[in-house]
Design a protein around this motif. Structure first.
Motif, short mmCIF file in Angstrom:
data_model
loop_
_atom_site.label_atom_id
_atom_site.label_comp_id
_atom_site.label_asym_id
_atom_site.label_seq_id
_atom_site.Cartn_x
_atom_site.Cartn_y
_atom_site.Cartn_z
N UNK A 1 -11.25 -8.51 -17.71
CA UNK A 1 -10.61 -8.77 -19.01
C UNK A 1 -9.20 -9.32 -18.81
N UNK A 2 -8.48 -8.77 -17.83
CA UNK A 2 -7.10 -9.21 -17.60
C UNK A 2 -7.06 -10.68 -17.21
N UNK A 3 -8.12 -11.14 -16.55
CA UNK A 3 -8.11 -12.53 -16.07
C UNK A 3 -8.50 -13.51 -17.16
N UNK A 4 -9.08 -13.01 -18.24
CA UNK A 4 -9.51 -13.94 -19.29
C UNK A 4 -8.31 -14.63 -19.92
N UNK A 5 -8.55 -15.87 -20.34
CA UNK A 5 -7.41 -16.60 -20.92
C UNK A 5 -7.10 -16.04 -22.31
N UNK A 6 -5.88 -16.30 -22.76
CA UNK A 6 -5.49 -15.75 -24.06
C UNK A 6 -5.55 -14.25 -24.00
N UNK A 7 -4.66 -13.68 -23.23
CA UNK A 7 -4.64 -12.22 -23.03
C UNK A 7 -4.77 -11.47 -24.35
N UNK A 8 -5.12 -10.22 -24.26
CA UNK A 8 -5.37 -9.45 -25.47
C UNK A 8 -4.12 -8.73 -25.94
N UNK A 9 -4.11 -8.43 -27.23
CA UNK A 9 -3.04 -7.59 -27.76
C UNK A 9 -3.20 -6.16 -27.26
N UNK A 10 -4.45 -5.73 -27.16
CA UNK A 10 -4.70 -4.36 -26.73
C UNK A 10 -6.15 -4.22 -26.30
N UNK A 11 -6.41 -3.19 -25.53
CA UNK A 11 -7.77 -2.89 -25.08
C UNK A 11 -8.14 -1.51 -25.61
N UNK A 12 -9.38 -1.39 -26.08
CA UNK A 12 -9.87 -0.10 -26.57
C UNK A 12 -11.06 0.29 -25.70
N UNK A 13 -11.02 1.49 -25.15
CA UNK A 13 -12.14 1.97 -24.34
C UNK A 13 -12.76 3.14 -25.05
N UNK A 14 -14.04 3.02 -25.37
CA UNK A 14 -14.74 4.12 -26.04
C UNK A 14 -15.39 5.00 -24.98
N UNK A 15 -15.28 6.31 -25.15
CA UNK A 15 -15.97 7.21 -24.22
C UNK A 15 -17.18 7.79 -24.95
N UNK A 16 -18.20 8.19 -24.21
CA UNK A 16 -19.38 8.73 -24.89
C UNK A 16 -19.02 10.02 -25.60
N UNK A 17 -19.81 10.33 -26.61
CA UNK A 17 -19.53 11.48 -27.47
C UNK A 17 -19.45 12.79 -26.73
N UNK A 18 -20.15 12.88 -25.61
CA UNK A 18 -20.17 14.17 -24.92
C UNK A 18 -19.11 14.27 -23.84
N UNK A 19 -18.42 13.17 -23.62
CA UNK A 19 -17.59 13.13 -22.41
C UNK A 19 -16.22 13.74 -22.62
N UNK A 20 -15.68 14.20 -21.52
CA UNK A 20 -14.29 14.58 -21.44
C UNK A 20 -13.51 13.27 -21.23
N UNK A 21 -12.50 13.00 -22.03
CA UNK A 21 -11.78 11.72 -21.88
C UNK A 21 -10.97 11.60 -20.60
#
Length: 347
Positions: free
Chosen positions: A85-105
């Motif tokens: 993702x970091x290498x993609x052009x037009x960098x992002x404003x932010x990244x969101x990572x979803x964790x599974x419902x059962x997981x410890x973050x």
């Protein structure tokens, strides 16, 4: 000194129990016209049910949405995806990572402390937990992950508030506060929350977290009166207008502060040793530190044994140079931590 927060992409870790409303929130991020470029990393596309009309071009791992956001799955290693993702052009404003419902973050959050490339380019901005107002109290009884997700959060979206009575809502909030008094809490229906309340919180600027020391905390429990100069008047008993106080047996939070300067040559080894020894018990740690002979505020945050910290900015004129730390965890050795902290004060 460059501002350590500006050049790095903020990352939000989004967690929450199954059915609490994470999907609703993710769909809003991927479809609303918010004018930002977010990259969303999900566990499974199937779970989100992305509307195909919104998808423009897709290589198999990354979907681009017509509002400029992209979405990809954690098929392999999170670090590899982030690098991509970091290498993609037009960098992002932010990244969101979803964790599974059962997981410890924790493991997801730790990624941002471990990998050097990731750390150079991204910073953990906030852990956001979506909780279901109707079922949370049950989940807290039967699911340790649910409690971890609350303890871990910087921001809690308490969703489905339209499905509970006022009394039930007050009770569930009191339970949340018993576990985590420091998170910013938003009450929502169908996750109607301003995205700016959830994303790019600048949680690295810990002032926001450390300011919220709700008064009702102090009445219920002798948390940290003995080192507070400003008492909030503790004579009004435990019952603030019928609000029950929950002190979670299993989870505690501990806050420390001093207006005396700290000796970095003592404090740093103490903190590192503390998390090395007690790291399993400490879920989150955060602090703003005023060191002797140092004109800049030092901030750190930690997940279990892992810490990251840096000088953040100069102390402003007239700003009180005080150090404040917060620990959230299980069975914290409170007296040991207090005594250790005291021993780091410059004499």
């Amino acid at each position: 000194m460059p501002d350590l927060t500006s050049s790095k992409i903020p990352v939000t870790v989004l967690t929450g129990y199954l059915g609490a409303g994470k999907t609703t929130l993710l769909n809003r991020i991927l479809s609303e016209n918010h004018g930002k470029k977010y990259a969303v990393i999900v566990n499974e596309f199937g779970e989100i049910g992305i509307d195909n009309d919104l998808i423009i071009g897709a290589d198999e791992e990354v979907f681009e949405m017509n509002n400029g956001c992209v979405c990809c799955t954690v098929r392999g290693d999170l670090v590899r995806i982030l690098d991509g993702l970091m290498k993609r052009k037009g960098k992002f404003d932010a990244i969101i990572v979803e964790t599974t419902g059962l997981a410890d973050p924790a493991p997801v959050a730790q990624t941002f402390f471990v990998d050097e490339d990731v750390q150079k380019n991204a910073r953990l901005d906030a852990v956001v937990t979506v909780a279901d107002a109707k079922w949370l109290s049950d989940r807290l009884k039967d699911a340790p992950e649910a409690k971890n997700q609350i303890a871990f959060a910087d921001v809690i979206v308490l969703n489905k508030t339209d499905l509970v009575s006022k009394a039930e809502l007050a009770e569930v909030e009191a339970r949340i506060r018993g576990i985590n008094p420091y998170a910013k809490l938003h009450r929502t229906e169908r996750c109607q929350v301003a995205l700016s309340d959830v994303l790019e919180r600048g949680a690295f600027d810990l002032d926001r977290i450390l300011e919220i020391e709700p008064e009702f905390l102090e009445a219920g429990d002798d948390h940290d009166h003995h080192d507070h100069d400003h008492h909030h008047g503790h004579d009004h008993g435990h019952n603030h207008g019928g609000l029950k106080h929950y002190h979670d047996e299993d989870m505690q939070s501990l806050s420390l502060r001093t207006d005396k300067l700290l000796d970095p040559s003592k404090f740093m080894p103490w903190l590192q040793n503390l998390v090395a020894v007690e790291g399993q018990k400490i879920l989150r740690s955060k602090g703003i530190l005023a060191f002797t002979d140092d004109d800049e505020r030092y901030v750190f945050q930690g997940v279990h044994m892992m810490l990251e910290g840096d000088h953040q900015r100069a102390w402003k004129d007239g700003e009180a140079r005080e150090s404040r730390l917060v620990f959230i965890g299980r069975e914290l050795p409170e007296q040991t931590i207090r005594d250790g902290f005291e021993s780091c004060i410059t004499t």
